[in-house]
Design a protein around this motif. Sequence first.
Motif, PDB file in Angstrom:
ATOM      1  N   ASN A 161       0.823  -1.202   0.000  1.00 20.52           N
ATOM      2  CA  ASN A 161       0.000   0.000   0.000  1.00 20.52           C
ATOM      3  C   ASN A 161       0.858   1.253   0.000  1.00 20.52           C
ATOM      4  OD1 ASN A 161      -2.467  -1.422   0.160  1.00 20.52           O
ATOM      5  ND2 ASN A 161      -2.091  -1.789   2.319  1.00 20.52           N
ATOM      6  N   LYS A 162       0.223   2.376  -0.172  1.00 22.02           N
ATOM      7  CA  LYS A 162       0.930   3.660  -0.213  1.00 22.02           C
ATOM      8  C   LYS A 162       1.246   4.164   1.191  1.00 22.02           C
ATOM      9  CE  LYS A 162      -1.223   4.522  -4.609  1.00 22.02           C
ATOM     10  NZ  LYS A 162      -2.285   5.183  -5.319  1.00 22.02           N
ATOM     11  N   GLY A 163       0.467   3.774   2.177  1.00 22.35           N
ATOM     12  CA  GLY A 163       0.810   4.002   3.571  1.00 22.35           C
ATOM     13  C   GLY A 163       0.211   5.180   4.288  1.00 22.35           C
ATOM     14  N   ARG A 164      -0.269   6.193   3.585  1.00 25.91           N
ATOM     15  CA  ARG A 164      -0.890   7.352   4.236  1.00 25.91           C
ATOM     16  C   ARG A 164      -2.395   7.167   4.136  1.00 25.91           C
ATOM     17  NH1 ARG A 164       4.300   7.182   3.144  1.00 25.91           N
ATOM     18  NH2 ARG A 164       5.508   8.908   3.972  1.00 25.91           N
ATOM     19  N   ILE A 165      -3.010   6.840   5.254  1.00 29.29           N
ATOM     20  CA  ILE A 165      -4.415   6.443   5.261  1.00 29.29           C
ATOM     21  C   ILE A 165      -5.266   7.465   6.001  1.00 29.29           C
ATOM     22  CG2 ILE A 165      -6.030   4.661   6.036  1.00 29.29           C
ATOM     23  CD1 ILE A 165      -3.593   2.712   5.849  1.00 29.29           C
ATOM     24  N   CYS A 166      -6.409   7.765   5.422  1.00 28.20           N
ATOM     25  CA  CYS A 166      -7.420   8.588   6.068  1.00 28.20           C
ATOM     26  C   CYS A 166      -8.737   7.823   6.033  1.00 28.20           C
ATOM     27  CB  CYS A 166      -7.587   9.930   5.354  1.00 28.20           C
ATOM     28  SG  CYS A 166      -8.916  10.934   6.060  1.00 28.20           S
ATOM     29  N   GLU A 167      -9.339   7.657   7.202  1.00 33.02           N
ATOM     30  CA  GLU A 167     -10.663   7.046   7.297  1.00 33.02           C
ATOM     31  C   GLU A 167     -11.611   8.093   7.868  1.00 33.02           C
ATOM     32  OE1 GLU A 167     -10.011   3.634   9.770  1.00 33.02           O
ATOM     33  OE2 GLU A 167      -9.253   2.442   8.088  1.00 33.02           O
ATOM     34  N   VAL A 168     -12.775   8.219   7.242  1.00 35.64           N
ATOM     35  CA  VAL A 168     -13.764   9.202   7.682  1.00 35.64           C
ATOM     36  C   VAL A 168     -15.063   8.464   7.965  1.00 35.64           C
ATOM     37  CG1 VAL A 168     -15.069  11.276   7.065  1.00 35.64           C
ATOM     38  CG2 VAL A 168     -12.715  11.009   6.272  1.00 35.64           C
ATOM     39  N   GLU A 169     -15.615   8.755   9.129  1.00 32.16           N
ATOM     40  CA  GLU A 169     -16.874   8.157   9.548  1.00 32.16           C
ATOM     41  C   GLU A 169     -17.819   9.300   9.899  1.00 32.16           C
ATOM     42  OE1 GLU A 169     -17.893   4.755  12.784  1.00 32.16           O
ATOM     43  OE2 GLU A 169     -16.602   6.389  13.447  1.00 32.16           O
ATOM     44  N   MET A 170     -18.986   9.314   9.271  1.00 36.31           N
ATOM     45  CA  MET A 170     -19.972  10.362   9.553  1.00 36.31           C
ATOM     46  C   MET A 170     -21.275   9.725   9.978  1.00 36.31           C
ATOM     47  SD  MET A 170     -19.513  13.249   6.636  1.00 36.31           S
ATOM     48  CE  MET A 170     -17.943  14.042   6.396  1.00 36.31           C
ATOM     49  N   LYS A 171     -21.869  10.324  10.995  1.00 34.34           N
ATOM     50  CA  LYS A 171     -23.146   9.823  11.495  1.00 34.34           C
ATOM     51  C   LYS A 171     -24.186  10.921  11.419  1.00 34.34           C
ATOM     52  CE  LYS A 171     -20.887   6.617  14.591  1.00 34.34           C
ATOM     53  NZ  LYS A 171     -20.536   6.324  15.981  1.00 34.34           N
ATOM     54  N   GLN A 172     -25.311  10.495  10.921  1.00 34.89           N
ATOM     55  CA  GLN A 172     -26.468  11.362  10.800  1.00 34.89           C
ATOM     56  C   GLN A 172     -27.605  10.563  11.422  1.00 34.89           C
ATOM     57  OE1 GLN A 172     -27.489  11.987   6.709  1.00 34.89           O
ATOM     58  NE2 GLN A 172     -28.005  14.117   7.033  1.00 34.89           N
ATOM     59  N   SER A 173     -28.673  11.158  11.805  1.00 38.99           N
ATOM     60  CA  SER A 173     -29.778  10.419  12.388  1.00 38.99           C
ATOM     61  C   SER A 173     -30.223   9.298  11.441  1.00 38.99           C
ATOM     62  CB  SER A 173     -30.950  11.366  12.656  1.00 38.99           C
ATOM     63  OG  SER A 173     -32.013  10.667  13.241  1.00 38.99           O
ATOM     64  N   GLY A 174     -30.034   8.056  11.873  1.00 34.25           N
ATOM     65  CA  GLY A 174     -30.434   6.896  11.073  1.00 34.25           C
ATOM     66  C   GLY A 174     -29.474   6.552   9.948  1.00 34.25           C
ATOM     67  N   LEU A 175     -28.310   7.176   9.902  1.00 32.80           N
ATOM     68  CA  LEU A 175     -27.384   6.959   8.797  1.00 32.80           C
ATOM     69  C   LEU A 175     -25.949   6.932   9.308  1.00 32.80           C
ATOM     70  CD1 LEU A 175     -27.219   6.786   5.663  1.00 32.80           C
ATOM     71  CD2 LEU A 175     -27.027   9.269   5.657  1.00 32.80           C
ATOM     72  N   HIS A 176     -25.187   5.942   8.859  1.00 35.05           N
ATOM     73  CA  HIS A 176     -23.774   5.808   9.244  1.00 35.05           C
ATOM     74  C   HIS A 176     -22.969   5.613   7.963  1.00 35.05           C
ATOM     75  CE1 HIS A 176     -20.264   3.455  10.821  1.00 35.05           C
ATOM     76  NE2 HIS A 176     -20.254   4.515  11.604  1.00 35.05           N
ATOM     77  N   LEU A 177     -22.072   6.562   7.665  1.00 35.61           N
ATOM     78  CA  LEU A 177     -21.291   6.524   6.431  1.00 35.61           C
ATOM     79  C   LEU A 177     -19.813   6.355   6.758  1.00 35.61           C
ATOM     80  CD1 LEU A 177     -22.975   9.588   4.735  1.00 35.61           C
ATOM     81  CD2 LEU A 177     -23.539   7.191   4.391  1.00 35.61           C
ATOM     82  N   PHE A 178     -19.098   5.671   5.866  1.00 36.43           N
ATOM     83  CA  PHE A 178     -17.676   5.434   6.081  1.00 36.43           C
ATOM     84  C   PHE A 178     -16.953   5.461   4.742  1.00 36.43           C
ATOM     85  CE2 PHE A 178     -13.989   2.658   6.242  1.00 36.43           C
ATOM     86  CZ  PHE A 178     -13.326   3.167   7.344  1.00 36.43           C
ATOM     87  N   ALA A 179     -15.748   6.028   4.754  1.00 36.76           N
ATOM     88  CA  ALA A 179     -14.895   6.025   3.562  1.00 36.76           C
ATOM     89  C   ALA A 179     -13.445   5.969   4.012  1.00 36.76           C
ATOM     90  CB  ALA A 179     -15.135   7.264   2.726  1.00 36.76           C
ATOM     91  N   SER A 180     -12.620   5.389   3.151  1.00 40.48           N
ATOM     92  CA  SER A 180     -11.204   5.261   3.451  1.00 40.48           C
ATOM     93  C   SER A 180     -10.401   5.507   2.178  1.00 40.48           C
ATOM     94  CB  SER A 180     -10.920   3.854   3.992  1.00 40.48           C
ATOM     95  OG  SER A 180      -9.544   3.707   4.257  1.00 40.48           O
ATOM     96  N   ALA A 181      -9.242   6.146   2.349  1.00 37.20           N
ATOM     97  CA  ALA A 181      -8.346   6.374   1.215  1.00 37.20           C
ATOM     98  C   ALA A 181      -6.917   6.092   1.659  1.00 37.20           C
ATOM     99  CB  ALA A 181      -8.471   7.805   0.716  1.00 37.20           C
ATOM    100  N   ASN A 182      -6.153   5.459   0.771  1.00 30.24           N
ATOM    101  CA  ASN A 182      -4.761   5.107   1.041  1.00 30.24           C
ATOM    102  C   ASN A 182      -3.927   5.705  -0.087  1.00 30.24           C
ATOM    103  OD1 ASN A 182      -2.287   3.885   1.468  1.00 30.24           O
ATOM    104  ND2 ASN A 182      -3.162   1.874   1.900  1.00 30.24           N
ATOM    105  N   GLU A 183      -3.133   6.725   0.234  1.00 29.44           N
ATOM    106  CA  GLU A 183      -2.389   7.460  -0.785  1.00 29.44           C
ATOM    107  C   GLU A 183      -0.936   7.663  -0.351  1.00 29.44           C
ATOM    108  OE1 GLU A 183      -3.607   8.199  -3.679  1.00 29.44           O
ATOM    109  OE2 GLU A 183      -5.704   7.751  -3.265  1.00 29.44           O
ATOM    110  N   ASN A 184      -0.150   8.283  -1.220  1.00 24.03           N
ATOM    111  CA  ASN A 184       1.237   8.621  -0.904  1.00 24.03           C
ATOM    112  C   ASN A 184       1.355   9.903  -0.091  1.00 24.03           C
ATOM    113  OD1 ASN A 184       2.572   6.459  -2.217  1.00 24.03           O
ATOM    114  ND2 ASN A 184       2.242   7.457  -4.179  1.00 24.03           N
ATOM    115  N   ASP A 185       0.271  10.690  -0.036  1.00 24.13           N
ATOM    116  CA  ASP A 185       0.268  11.977   0.648  1.00 24.13           C
ATOM    117  C   ASP A 185      -0.988  12.065   1.509  1.00 24.13           C
ATOM    118  OD1 ASP A 185      -0.800  15.045   0.338  1.00 24.13           O
ATOM    119  OD2 ASP A 185       1.382  14.950   0.555  1.00 24.13           O
ATOM    120  N   TYR A 186      -0.845  12.564   2.741  1.00 26.00           N
ATOM    121  CA  TYR A 186      -1.996  12.651   3.646  1.00 26.00           C
ATOM    122  C   TYR A 186      -3.074  13.595   3.131  1.00 26.00           C
ATOM    123  CZ  TYR A 186       0.310   9.910   7.241  1.00 26.00           C
ATOM    124  OH  TYR A 186       0.908   8.893   7.937  1.00 26.00           O
ATOM    125  N   GLN A 187      -2.692  14.710   2.539  1.00 21.55           N
ATOM    126  CA  GLN A 187      -3.700  15.654   2.061  1.00 21.55           C
ATOM    127  C   GLN A 187      -4.540  15.050   0.939  1.00 21.55           C
ATOM    128  OE1 GLN A 187      -1.776  19.397   1.226  1.00 21.55           O
ATOM    129  NE2 GLN A 187      -1.809  19.979   3.368  1.00 21.55           N
TER     130      GLN A 187
END
Length: 96
Positions: free
Chosen positions: A50-76
């Motif tokens: 893998n590229k090693g710089r990982i960002c995982e985002v979890e968002m919660k809304q009433s009745g909704l749970h969302l998740f996304a992840s990205a693995n890149e060479n740069d954190y931004q």
Amino acid sequence: MANINIQFIRMNTSENLEMFILKKLEKVTKFYQNLIDINVYIKYENSSENKGRICEVEMKQSGLHLFASANENDYQIAVTNAIDQVKRQLDKHKAA
């Protein structure tokens, strides 16, 4: 306003990266004011696969749970990609 939690895992905290994340999230929370919790996890994984710089985002809304992840060479880039993925998920649920 959503409760925003940013955690740095297996790495030192970066104020610059934290400010970058908050600026990106500001754009999302501006249009989706009913978000309850936003958790952002910044990780480093030293792996040849893998590229090693990982960002995982979890968002919660009433009745909704969302998740996304990205693995890149740069954190931004990882932050931008993960937040964009969650924003697309929010757009889909808003349109439905």
